[in-house]
Every structure is written in structure tokens, then in C-alpha cells.
Write a protein that holds these residues in place. Structure first.
Motif, short mmCIF file in Angstrom:
data_model
loop_
_atom_site.label_atom_id
_atom_site.label_comp_id
_atom_site.label_asym_id
_atom_site.label_seq_id
_atom_site.Cartn_x
_atom_site.Cartn_y
_atom_site.Cartn_z
N MET A 1 0.84 -1.18 0.00
CA MET A 1 0.00 0.00 0.00
C MET A 1 0.88 1.25 0.00
O MET A 1 1.79 1.39 0.80
CB MET A 1 -0.89 -0.03 1.24
CG MET A 1 -1.78 1.15 1.38
SD MET A 1 -2.83 0.87 2.81
CE MET A 1 -3.88 2.24 2.68
N THR A 2 0.60 2.16 -0.91
CA THR A 2 1.35 3.41 -1.00
C THR A 2 0.64 4.47 -0.17
O THR A 2 -0.57 4.62 -0.24
CB THR A 2 1.42 3.88 -2.46
OG1 THR A 2 2.01 2.84 -3.23
CG2 THR A 2 2.22 5.14 -2.59
N THR A 3 1.41 5.20 0.61
CA THR A 3 0.83 6.28 1.39
C THR A 3 1.32 7.61 0.86
O THR A 3 2.41 7.71 0.29
CB THR A 3 1.19 6.16 2.88
OG1 THR A 3 2.61 6.18 3.00
CG2 THR A 3 0.63 4.89 3.48
N VAL A 4 0.50 8.64 1.02
CA VAL A 4 0.85 9.98 0.58
C VAL A 4 1.22 10.79 1.81
O VAL A 4 0.52 10.76 2.82
CB VAL A 4 -0.35 10.63 -0.14
CG1 VAL A 4 -0.06 12.07 -0.48
CG2 VAL A 4 -0.70 9.84 -1.40
N ASP A 5 2.32 11.50 1.75
CA ASP A 5 2.72 12.39 2.83
C ASP A 5 1.79 13.60 2.78
O ASP A 5 1.85 14.41 1.87
CB ASP A 5 4.17 12.83 2.64
CG ASP A 5 4.62 13.81 3.70
OD1 ASP A 5 3.87 14.04 4.67
OD2 ASP A 5 5.72 14.35 3.55
N LEU A 10 -0.81 20.10 3.14
CA LEU A 10 -1.29 20.99 4.20
C LEU A 10 -0.44 22.24 4.31
O LEU A 10 -0.97 23.35 4.48
CB LEU A 10 -1.30 20.27 5.55
CG LEU A 10 -2.56 19.48 5.88
CD1 LEU A 10 -2.40 18.73 7.19
CD2 LEU A 10 -3.78 20.38 5.92
N ALA A 11 0.86 22.09 4.20
CA ALA A 11 1.75 23.25 4.28
C ALA A 11 1.48 24.22 3.12
O ALA A 11 1.44 25.44 3.31
CB ALA A 11 3.21 22.80 4.27
N ASN A 82 -6.91 14.99 2.49
CA ASN A 82 -7.13 13.61 2.08
C ASN A 82 -6.21 13.39 0.89
O ASN A 82 -6.52 13.79 -0.23
CB ASN A 82 -8.60 13.39 1.70
CG ASN A 82 -8.88 11.96 1.31
OD1 ASN A 82 -7.98 11.18 1.05
ND2 ASN A 82 -10.16 11.63 1.24
N GLY A 83 -5.05 12.82 1.16
CA GLY A 83 -4.05 12.63 0.10
C GLY A 83 -3.52 13.97 -0.36
O GLY A 83 -2.94 14.72 0.41
N THR A 84 -3.75 14.30 -1.62
CA THR A 84 -3.28 15.57 -2.17
C THR A 84 -4.38 16.62 -2.27
O THR A 84 -4.19 17.68 -2.85
CB THR A 84 -2.67 15.36 -3.57
OG1 THR A 84 -3.68 14.83 -4.43
CG2 THR A 84 -1.46 14.43 -3.52
N VAL A 85 -5.54 16.32 -1.70
CA VAL A 85 -6.68 17.24 -1.74
C VAL A 85 -6.88 17.84 -0.34
O VAL A 85 -6.92 17.12 0.65
CB VAL A 85 -7.96 16.52 -2.21
CG1 VAL A 85 -9.15 17.47 -2.19
CG2 VAL A 85 -7.75 15.96 -3.61
N LEU A 108 -11.78 23.78 -1.98
CA LEU A 108 -11.17 22.47 -2.16
C LEU A 108 -10.00 22.64 -3.12
O LEU A 108 -10.18 23.13 -4.24
CB LEU A 108 -12.21 21.51 -2.74
CG LEU A 108 -11.93 20.03 -2.71
CD1 LEU A 108 -11.82 19.53 -1.28
CD2 LEU A 108 -13.05 19.29 -3.43
N LEU A 109 -8.80 22.30 -2.66
CA LEU A 109 -7.58 22.48 -3.45
C LEU A 109 -6.93 21.14 -3.73
O LEU A 109 -6.77 20.33 -2.82
CB LEU A 109 -6.57 23.33 -2.68
CG LEU A 109 -7.04 24.59 -1.97
CD1 LEU A 109 -5.90 25.19 -1.15
CD2 LEU A 109 -7.57 25.59 -2.96
N ARG A 110 -6.55 20.92 -4.98
CA ARG A 110 -5.74 19.75 -5.31
C ARG A 110 -4.31 20.24 -5.47
O ARG A 110 -4.03 21.13 -6.27
CB ARG A 110 -6.23 19.07 -6.58
CG ARG A 110 -5.46 17.77 -6.88
CD ARG A 110 -6.06 17.00 -8.05
NE ARG A 110 -6.15 17.76 -9.27
CZ ARG A 110 -5.15 17.97 -10.13
NH1 ARG A 110 -3.94 17.48 -9.88
NH2 ARG A 110 -5.34 18.66 -11.24
N ILE A 111 -3.42 19.65 -4.69
CA ILE A 111 -2.04 20.09 -4.64
C ILE A 111 -1.16 19.09 -5.40
O ILE A 111 -1.30 17.88 -5.21
CB ILE A 111 -1.54 20.18 -3.18
CG1 ILE A 111 -2.51 20.96 -2.29
CG2 ILE A 111 -0.12 20.73 -3.12
CD1 ILE A 111 -2.67 22.40 -2.61
#
Length: 136
Positions: A1-5, A10-11, A82-85, A108-111
Motif C-alpha cells: 500500500m502506497t501512502t501519501v505524505d 497541508l503546508a 485527504n491525500g493531495t486534496v 477544495l484544493l488539489r495540490i
């Protein structure tokens, strides 16, 4: 399972909302991906999907012009990730001539990396926002 930092998205979101709150639009613009996609709600002159950092910058500049420099936005709670969102509860307001607007919303931002790649905005009172910004 891959996790997203999730600390990086958030920063980025916190830096973005801090810059917006301070009306530091140079920093805000520098945070947009060149190919950003911005989904502006409603049925007013700024509504619709804006593509590219130049188009988004033009829209934000237009909002500042219409609001006579009074448009303000700030996060009202800690952003959620939530992940990159990233989702953030916000409050925004503006005044012009004899009109005023103040309401809550959700951004809502997708980073992607250290840039904002896509934005979806939600307003608590779309009719009031449309009336403030004016017809499309």
C-alpha cells in the motif's frame, strides 16, 4: 500500500490561505501551477472554469477591481487533507458602491508538489454572491 505524505499539501494550503488573508497576491499567484484549473461557482461574471495561471490571475484581479479592493478571504478552521486534496472552511466578503457580501464557503484544493493544480469553490449563498459580482 502506497501512502501519501499529507504534510506537504497541508503546508501549501496554509501558505496559500495565509497569503490570501494578507492580500499578498504575488505569493498567491506564485503558488498556482501554470496549468491550474479553477472552478468558480455561480452564475456571475466570474463563474465558470478558468484554465491557466494567467486566466486565474485575471479573474482574481477582476474581483479586486469590482470589490474596490475590499474582497477578503480567510480560512475559519484548520484545513483538512485527504491525500493531495485539501478542504478548508472559509469566510469571504467584499463591498462596492452600495452593495456588500459576506458569507461562508468551502475551498477544495488539489495540490501537486508545492503548487495548487486545481480549485473548486463552494458558497453558502450563491444567489447573494451572484448579485454582488453582477451578471455574466
Amino acid at each position: 500500500m502506497t501512502t501519501v505524505d499529507t504534510t506537504a499539501p497541508l503546508a501549501v494550503a496554509r501558505r496559500y490561505f495565509d497569503a490570501l488573508s494578507a492580500k499578498d497576491f504575488a505569493t498567491v499567484a506564485a503558488m498556482f501551477a501554470d496549468d491550474i484549473v479553477w472552478h468558480q461557482p455561480g452564475d456571475n461574471r466570474f463563474s465558470g472554469t478558468h484554465r491557466g495561471s494567467a486566466a486565474v490571475g485575471e479573474m482574481i484581479g477582476g474581483m479586486m477591481a469590482v470589490s474596490e479592493g475590499t474582497f477578503a478571504l480567510s480560512a475559519t478552521a484548520a484545513p483538512m487533507v485527504n491525500g493531495t486534496v485539501v478542504a478548508a472552511l472559509v469566510h469571504f466578503s467584499g463591498k462596492r458602491d452600495d452593495a456588500a457580501m459576506a458569507q461562508d464557503g468551502l475551498d477544495l484544493l488539489r495540490i501537486e508538489g508545492d503548487r495548487i493544480a486545481e480549485v473548486w469553490l463552494f458558497s453558502s449563498d450563491p444567489r447573494s454572491e451572484d448579485a454582488f459580482w453582477g451578471a455574466a
